[in-house]
Scaffold this motif. Sequence first.
Motif, PDB file in Angstrom:
ATOM      1  N   ILE A 191       0.842  -1.193   0.000  1.00 21.45           N
ATOM      2  CA  ILE A 191       0.000   0.000   0.000  1.00 21.45           C
ATOM      3  C   ILE A 191       0.876   1.242   0.000  1.00 21.45           C
ATOM      4  O   ILE A 191       1.817   1.353   0.795  1.00 21.45           O
ATOM      5  N   ILE A 192       0.567   2.181  -0.891  1.00 25.82           N
ATOM      6  CA  ILE A 192       1.242   3.487  -0.906  1.00 25.82           C
ATOM      7  C   ILE A 192       0.233   4.541  -0.468  1.00 25.82           C
ATOM      8  O   ILE A 192      -0.805   4.722  -1.107  1.00 25.82           O
ATOM      9  N   GLY A 193       0.537   5.222   0.625  1.00 29.98           N
ATOM     10  CA  GLY A 193      -0.358   6.265   1.127  1.00 29.98           C
ATOM     11  C   GLY A 193       0.383   7.209   2.037  1.00 29.98           C
ATOM     12  O   GLY A 193       1.393   6.832   2.647  1.00 29.98           O
ATOM     13  N   ARG A 194      -0.115   8.450   2.150  1.00 27.39           N
ATOM     14  CA  ARG A 194       0.548   9.435   3.011  1.00 27.39           C
ATOM     15  C   ARG A 194      -0.392  10.032   4.049  1.00 27.39           C
ATOM     16  O   ARG A 194       0.028  10.845   4.855  1.00 27.39           O
ATOM     17  N   ASP A 195      -1.663   9.663   4.021  1.00 29.38           N
ATOM     18  CA  ASP A 195      -2.580  10.166   5.038  1.00 29.38           C
ATOM     19  C   ASP A 195      -2.957   9.029   5.977  1.00 29.38           C
ATOM     20  O   ASP A 195      -2.327   7.980   5.995  1.00 29.38           O
ATOM     21  N   ASN A 196      -4.016   9.226   6.747  1.00 28.52           N
ATOM     22  CA  ASN A 196      -4.380   8.245   7.769  1.00 28.52           C
ATOM     23  C   ASN A 196      -5.281   7.122   7.267  1.00 28.52           C
ATOM     24  O   ASN A 196      -5.684   6.266   8.054  1.00 28.52           O
ATOM     25  N   THR A 197      -5.610   7.117   5.967  1.00 32.40           N
ATOM     26  CA  THR A 197      -6.552   6.132   5.455  1.00 32.40           C
ATOM     27  C   THR A 197      -6.158   4.709   5.820  1.00 32.40           C
ATOM     28  O   THR A 197      -6.974   3.922   6.291  1.00 32.40           O
ATOM     29  N   TYR A 198      -4.889   4.368   5.596  1.00 27.59           N
ATOM     30  CA  TYR A 198      -4.429   3.014   5.880  1.00 27.59           C
ATOM     31  C   TYR A 198      -3.457   2.949   7.062  1.00 27.59           C
ATOM     32  O   TYR A 198      -3.142   1.863   7.540  1.00 27.59           O
ATOM     33  N   THR A 199      -2.985   4.104   7.533  1.00 28.67           N
ATOM     34  CA  THR A 199      -2.042   4.112   8.643  1.00 28.67           C
ATOM     35  C   THR A 199      -2.724   3.731   9.949  1.00 28.67           C
ATOM     36  O   THR A 199      -2.215   2.926  10.734  1.00 28.67           O
TER      37      THR A 199
END
Length: 263
Positions: A191-199
Amino acid sequence: MKAIKKETPEALSAKVKILIDTNIYLDFYRSKKDSIKLLSELAKHFDKIILTDQIIQEFERNREVVINEMKKAFELDSNILYKPSAFLENLQEFTELVKSLSDYHKKRKLVIGAMDMILEAPEKDPVYAFFTDMVRECTRLNTLLYTTDEILNKAHKRKLIGNPPTSPNYSIGDEINWEVVLSNVKENIIIIGRDNTYTKNFSYLKRDFHSRTGRLILKKTDKITDALTEIGISTSTELKDVEKTMIAELENFNDFWKPESYE
């Protein structure tokens, strides 16, 4: 004892897909020109990308929001005004400054016009061009994943129960995307993400993905180059530096147009 056969990078790559959060695509509107090199590299690997109809819709509508926000900020922060006085108007240097300021405002209007043109004619937008190429290629490869009524029901239930990923307010976009992935993806994923969606609740999502698919979330990262490296695709030092600079710039995006002395 039989030796364990080490998988080649090609074999490893074939067994992994990359899920890219919509905001990663939108971040290219907030970045400098060099960041387009990352999209050029990513375009070589459309077959590795998980693309859903929900991501397409999110990109289409939020692209316009992001560009309009940038336009509004530019119009506000670049609007230089001055209050003339008899003393200043008697100075030759001030007269020359006013002339330069007139030229500045003409150029400023051209920049605003260019933003409007990109909104009205997205084919002139390199980020949009990349995205439409990706949609076209994923459609050709029959890898574009679609939302069904069953997925909508599952996403709605996920929202009501409160299971992550959780969209803000009453929307269920993140829930839809996740249910699409759970219903269709048969490979391990990154997963590539920078917000809290998957963090947030990432451990829960890892267990959820494994229980529903039998596969693994290998990694969650904020870098495209990291994900490509993880699946055996080498990227240049230059490209890694471009992405590192891009992320640093994004952290200060709201201050992009402000003078260095601005507090």
